[in-house]
Each structure stands twice: as structure tokens, then as C-alpha cells.
Motif scaffolding. Structure first.
Motif, PDB file in Angstrom:
ATOM      1  N   PHE A  27     -37.755  13.492   4.368  1.00 29.97           N
ATOM      2  CA  PHE A  27     -38.010  11.977   3.951  1.00 29.97           C
ATOM      3  C   PHE A  27     -36.866  11.042   4.401  1.00 29.97           C
ATOM      4  N   LEU A  28     -37.346   9.761   4.893  1.00 28.82           N
ATOM      5  CA  LEU A  28     -36.771   8.916   5.595  1.00 28.82           C
ATOM      6  C   LEU A  28     -36.593   7.531   4.984  1.00 28.82           C
ATOM      7  N   ASN A  29     -35.745   6.824   5.011  1.00 26.25           N
ATOM      8  CA  ASN A  29     -35.595   5.443   4.453  1.00 26.25           C
ATOM      9  C   ASN A  29     -36.281   4.601   5.459  1.00 26.25           C
ATOM     10  N   GLU A  30     -36.523   3.034   4.929  1.00 37.95           N
ATOM     11  CA  GLU A  30     -37.304   2.471   5.935  1.00 37.95           C
ATOM     12  C   GLU A  30     -36.589   2.216   7.311  1.00 37.95           C
ATOM     13  N   ASP A  31     -35.348   2.366   7.351  1.00 41.98           N
ATOM     14  CA  ASP A  31     -34.609   2.185   8.783  1.00 41.98           C
ATOM     15  C   ASP A  31     -34.675   3.419   9.664  1.00 41.98           C
ATOM     16  N   GLY A  32     -35.259   4.442   9.222  1.00 35.10           N
ATOM     17  CA  GLY A  32     -35.714   5.607   9.927  1.00 35.10           C
ATOM     18  C   GLY A  32     -34.506   6.837   9.628  1.00 35.10           C
ATOM     19  N   ASN A  33     -33.539   6.474   8.889  1.00 37.00           N
ATOM     20  CA  ASN A  33     -32.354   7.431   8.338  1.00 37.00           C
ATOM     21  C   ASN A  33     -32.780   8.077   7.153  1.00 37.00           C
ATOM     22  N   PRO A  34     -32.394   9.500   7.180  1.00 33.51           N
ATOM     23  CA  PRO A  34     -32.425  10.384   6.177  1.00 33.51           C
ATOM     24  C   PRO A  34     -32.039   9.734   4.951  1.00 33.51           C
ATOM     25  N   LEU A  35     -32.757  10.183   3.714  1.00 35.15           N
ATOM     26  CA  LEU A  35     -32.329   9.718   2.265  1.00 35.15           C
ATOM     27  C   LEU A  35     -31.028  10.501   2.053  1.00 35.15           C
ATOM     28  N   ASN A  36     -30.141   9.641   1.374  1.00 40.12           N
ATOM     29  CA  ASN A  36     -28.735  10.572   0.685  1.00 40.12           C
ATOM     30  C   ASN A  36     -28.957  11.339  -0.342  1.00 40.12           C
ATOM     31  N   TYR A  37     -30.254  12.078  -0.368  1.00 42.67           N
ATOM     32  CA  TYR A  37     -30.391  13.177  -1.460  1.00 42.67           C
ATOM     33  C   TYR A  37     -30.896  14.264  -0.625  1.00 42.67           C
ATOM     34  N   SER A  38     -30.951  15.549  -1.242  1.00 41.57           N
ATOM     35  CA  SER A  38     -31.709  16.657  -1.090  1.00 41.57           C
ATOM     36  C   SER A  38     -33.142  16.514  -1.231  1.00 41.57           C
ATOM     37  N   THR A  39     -33.950  17.101  -0.460  1.00 45.04           N
ATOM     38  CA  THR A  39     -35.384  17.224  -0.840  1.00 45.04           C
ATOM     39  C   THR A  39     -35.776  17.579  -2.112  1.00 45.04           C
ATOM     40  N   GLU A  40     -35.084  18.641  -2.607  1.00 42.76           N
ATOM     41  CA  GLU A  40     -35.169  19.092  -3.854  1.00 42.76           C
ATOM     42  C   GLU A  40     -34.954  18.008  -5.042  1.00 42.76           C
ATOM     43  N   THR A  41     -33.995  17.378  -4.961  1.00 44.77           N
ATOM     44  CA  THR A  41     -33.644  16.229  -5.856  1.00 44.77           C
ATOM     45  C   THR A  41     -34.763  15.182  -5.936  1.00 44.77           C
ATOM     46  N   ILE A  42     -34.970  14.869  -4.519  1.00 42.71           N
ATOM     47  CA  ILE A  42     -36.224  13.670  -4.449  1.00 42.71           C
ATOM     48  C   ILE A  42     -37.344  14.037  -4.947  1.00 42.71           C
ATOM     49  N   ILE A  43     -37.755  15.532  -5.006  1.00 46.50           N
ATOM     50  CA  ILE A  43     -39.088  15.686  -5.696  1.00 46.50           C
ATOM     51  C   ILE A  43     -38.883  15.801  -7.162  1.00 46.50           C
ATOM     52  N   SER A  44     -37.471  16.397  -7.611  1.00 48.01           N
ATOM     53  CA  SER A  44     -37.326  16.292  -8.985  1.00 48.01           C
ATOM     54  C   SER A  44     -37.412  14.957  -9.886  1.00 48.01           C
ATOM     55  N   LYS A  45     -36.744  14.058  -9.048  1.00 46.77           N
ATOM     56  CA  LYS A  45     -36.765  12.653  -9.619  1.00 46.77           C
ATOM     57  C   LYS A  45     -38.150  12.022  -9.553  1.00 46.77           C
ATOM     58  N   PHE A  46     -38.945  12.481  -8.393  1.00 41.35           N
ATOM     59  CA  PHE A  46     -40.061  11.976  -8.341  1.00 41.35           C
ATOM     60  C   PHE A  46     -41.122  12.245  -9.346  1.00 41.35           C
ATOM     61  N   ALA A  47     -40.901  13.415  -9.926  1.00 41.43           N
ATOM     62  CA  ALA A  47     -41.785  14.025 -10.868  1.00 41.43           C
ATOM     63  C   ALA A  47     -41.549  13.597 -12.246  1.00 41.43           C
ATOM     64  N   ALA A  48     -40.047  12.986 -12.360  1.00 41.15           N
ATOM     65  CA  ALA A  48     -39.500  12.546 -13.549  1.00 41.15           C
ATOM     66  C   ALA A  48     -40.001  11.253 -13.922  1.00 41.15           C
ATOM     67  N   ILE A  49     -40.424  10.535 -12.868  1.00 38.30           N
ATOM     68  CA  ILE A  49     -40.749   9.040 -12.813  1.00 38.30           C
ATOM     69  C   ILE A  49     -42.384   9.026 -12.910  1.00 38.30           C
ATOM     70  N   THR A  50     -42.862   9.671 -12.196  1.00 40.25           N
ATOM     71  CA  THR A  50     -44.307   9.535 -11.773  1.00 40.25           C
ATOM     72  C   THR A  50     -45.198  10.351 -12.791  1.00 40.25           C
ATOM     73  N   GLY A  51     -44.492  11.605 -13.137  1.00 40.30           N
ATOM     74  CA  GLY A  51     -45.420  12.592 -14.102  1.00 40.30           C
ATOM     75  C   GLY A  51     -46.119  13.539 -13.101  1.00 40.30           C
ATOM     76  N   ILE A  52     -46.203  13.030 -12.063  1.00 41.96           N
ATOM     77  CA  ILE A  52     -46.919  13.970 -11.015  1.00 41.96           C
ATOM     78  C   ILE A  52     -46.701  15.291 -10.623  1.00 41.96           C
ATOM     79  N   GLU A  53     -47.408  16.362 -10.947  1.00 46.42           N
ATOM     80  CA  GLU A  53     -47.003  17.752 -10.620  1.00 46.42           C
ATOM     81  C   GLU A  53     -48.019  18.381  -9.456  1.00 46.42           C
ATOM     82  N   GLU A  54     -49.291  17.642  -9.418  1.00 43.50           N
ATOM     83  CA  GLU A  54     -50.204  18.098  -8.460  1.00 43.50           C
ATOM     84  C   GLU A  54     -51.195  16.784  -8.136  1.00 43.50           C
TER      85      GLU A  54
END
Length: 352
Positions: A27-54
Motif C-alpha cells: 500500500f502506498l501514499n498518494e505521492d507513491g511512497n510506501p505507508l509508514n506502517y507494516s501491512t499487518e498494522t494497516i489491515i488491523s487498523k482498517f478492520a477496527a475502523i470499518t468493521g470489515i472482515e470479508e
């Protein structure tokens, strides 16, 4: 003459993608650079906010009109009507038919015309048209149908909402995990029985809000700017929705002369679990109350955000008994609400 729902159907694609599906994404930022989090952290935060599991994705050989036609056929069968008796066929969507592996939208002929063709409806007086109104499109289609029926120019309408957001999402944008595919539909007809649609309201905010959801380039700059994907300013949408949607819901309910204590269910666009909870809490606070338990059924956890399809799909799941913790009883007051690209908002009060 009022308008009542007499049948419903939905098409939930079979392909399931859990959050683990995205573990190897970059996953990248709008400027094309990688996000400053691990993909595992990104997914974990995503699930906590959106509630989406599938979420569900359409099969490679399916497009939005296919999903819409399947949901529409179920709604017609549920209503037990002759499809030739339908006066208006309204298809709410935003991106047309986007074939698997393609970046081009196809909306000629209209998706409504394609659905009418697939249903085998020969009656030329069955008027088929598409409605583009962002995620609130299906509710707006219901408002159109209600106007047709109340004016006497229609007796029966078929209102469909369908989308394949997976085909227009950017794999390098973490927001792509939100999007899903699906379709829902209802048959409505005129009725002299008290109830049905009691009131509604709609609004379009088109100044700086118009660009909160838009088509933009991939976060992966090597992909160039010719191919566009759905993009959103998430924080601005959250703040906008939290301030405007509760107002529209209250305006709709007050127009109907309904006490908030009489509302049995709120079917809100399944956009983001945390945002939806905040909207409903804010709505009840306008009346000096807290929302009662079970007032807001949610399908986003397992189905994701399928845009215009979320509300009619949710209605069908409850109506058909597929959500055992929720049900509709005769006389229940249901409040529908949605917010989406435009930025558009609407709400509709309905008595079962």
C-alpha cells in the motif's frame, strides 16, 4: 395512493475475500511512497475502523448488470407478479458494467435496459433507465418510484441497486479493502392500505464537498494517469456525513410526524461501521436520546461496502430471514438513510 414493497431480492457474489487476502499488498501514499506502517498494522487498523472482515467480489464473467438482473429476478419472484406489469425499471449504479481485466466502463445501452432484456420483459411501456446519485442511488430510485406511483402514472416499479467496486479500486490504495460487489432489488406498487413510504428528503452538497469522492490516478505512479480509480477523502467524508446525515434523518422523520421512539430499524448505507455508528448516535442525540440496542442492522462486516447495493441487500436479508437477530413486523417504522458521491444525502421513512 401510497407505495409499498411487495417483493425483494439480492445477489451476493460467491467469491469471499478475507482481510488476510491483502497481507502481501504494497500500500502506498498518494505521492507513491510506501505507508509508514507494516501491512499487518494497516489491515488491523482498517478492520477496527470499518468493521470489515470479508467482502464479496463478482465472478470474472459477471458485470454489474448481471448482478442486478439476478437480484431483480428474485424480487419479481418474491412479489409473485408478471414482470410485464412493471411500469418503471430503475437501475441505480455509478460505474456501469466494467468487465474483469478492463478499465473501461460500458453503460450503453443502459444497465436498466440490459436488466429488462435479461428478465425477458417485452412491454415497451416498461420504461427502463439508469440513476447515478452516488451510494444513495437506490434510495433515490425509491423516491422516484414513489413519485411515479403517487402521481398515478405508474402502478408498479422495480428498483435495483448494483455495483462492482472491485473493478474500479486501486490495488495500491488501502481504501481498496473497503470496496465490494453486489446488488439488491425490490418491487413496489401502489396501495390504498395505510403505510408504505411516509416521507423522504434528499440533498446535494456540490461546492468543495463535490470532490470528496472522485476518480483519480493510481498511487502507483508507474501506472500513469490515463486509468482512473475510485478515490476518497475519508476524513472529510466522515466529518461531512456526521454533520449532515443526522440532520436529513431528523428532517425526514419530522416530516412524517413520527416519534423517534416508534422507529424500529434504521437501514443505513453500509459505508464504514464506525462512521455509521457515529451517525446514528448523533441522530438520536438530536432528540436527547441514545440509540436503542439492535436499532441498526449491519452487513458490512461480511459483505463490505458495495455502494448502492448495500441498503437493498440489507433490506432483503432481513425480509427473508437471513439475519435471525433482526426482523420486520407489520406496522414497523423503518428509516432508510445514505450518503455518497456528489456529495448526496437522502433519507426515507417507511411503514412495513
Amino acid at each position: 395512493m401510497g407505495m409499498r414493497i411487495i417483493g425483494s431480492g439480492s445477489c451476493i457474489p460467491e467469491t469471499k475475500l478475507s482481510n488476510e487476502h491483502f497481507e502481501n499488498r504494497s500500500f502506498l501514499n498518494e505521492d507513491g511512497n510506501p505507508l509508514n506502517y507494516s501491512t499487518e498494522t494497516i489491515i488491523s487498523k482498517f478492520a477496527a475502523i470499518t468493521g470489515i472482515e470479508e467482502r464479496r467480489y463478482a465472478a470474472p464473467d459477471q458485470v454489474a448488470s448481471d448482478l442486478g438482473a439476478a437480484a431483480a429476478a428474485k424480487a419479481v419472484a418474491s412479489a409473485g407478479i408478471d414482470p410485464e406489469s412493471i411500469d418503471y425499471l430503475i437501475m441505480a449504479h455509478n460505474f456501469g458494467d466494467v468487465r474483469s481485466g478492463s478499465s473501461q466502463s460500458d453503460a450503453v445501452p443502459s444497465l436498466a435496459s440490459r436488466i429488462k432484456n435479461r428478465l425477458g420483459i417485452k412491454n415497451p411501456d416498461c420504461v427502463a433507465y439508469d440513476l447515478l446519485f452516488g451510494c444513495p442511488g437506490w434510495i433515490e430510485g425509491m423516491i422516484h418510484a414513489n413519485a411515479f406511483i403517487r402521481s398515478g402514472i405508474a402502478r408498479r416499479c422495480l428498483v435495483v441497486g448494483g455495483e462492482t467496486l472491485s473493478r474500479v479500486s486501486d490495488a495500491f490504495d488501502r481504501d481498496s479493502m473497503i470496496y465490494a460487489d453486489g446488488a439488491g432489488a425490490v418491487v413496489v406498487e401502489g396501495s390504498s392500505v395505510p403505510g408504505g413510504v411516509l416521507s423522504h428528503c434528499s440533498a446535494s452538497y456540490t461546492q468543495e464537498q463535490a470532490g470528496f469522492l472522485y476518480f483519480g490516478s493510481s498511487h502507483e505512479r508507474k501506472r500513469g494517469s490515463d486509468v482512473r480509480y475510485i478515490k476518497m477523502q475519508g476524513r472529510k467524508i466522515y466529518e461531512f456525513a456526521l454533520s449532515r446525515v443526522p440532520e436529513a434523518m431528523k428532517k425526514c422523520l419530522d416530516r412524517a410526524g413520527i416519534e423517534i421512539a416508534d422507529v424500529k430499524k434504521i437501514l443505513i448505507h453500509q459505508a464504514n461501521e464506525k462512521m455509521d455508528q457515529a451517525i446514528v448516535s448523533s441522530f438520536y442525540r438530536l432528540y436527547g436520546m441514545e440509540p436503542p440496542a439492535g436499532i441498526m442492522p449491519m452487513s458490512i462486516r461480511l459483505l463490505g461496502n458495495s455502494s448502492v447495493a448495500t441498503v437493498p441487500t440489507l433490506y432483503d436479508l432481513i425480509a427473508t430471514g437471513a439475519m435471525p437477530d433482526h426482523r420486520f413486523d407489520p406496522g414497523d417504522i423503518i428509516l432508510f438513510a445514505s450518503v455518497g458521491a456528489g456529495m448526496n444525502i437522502n433519507a426515507m421513512a417507511y411503514r412495513i
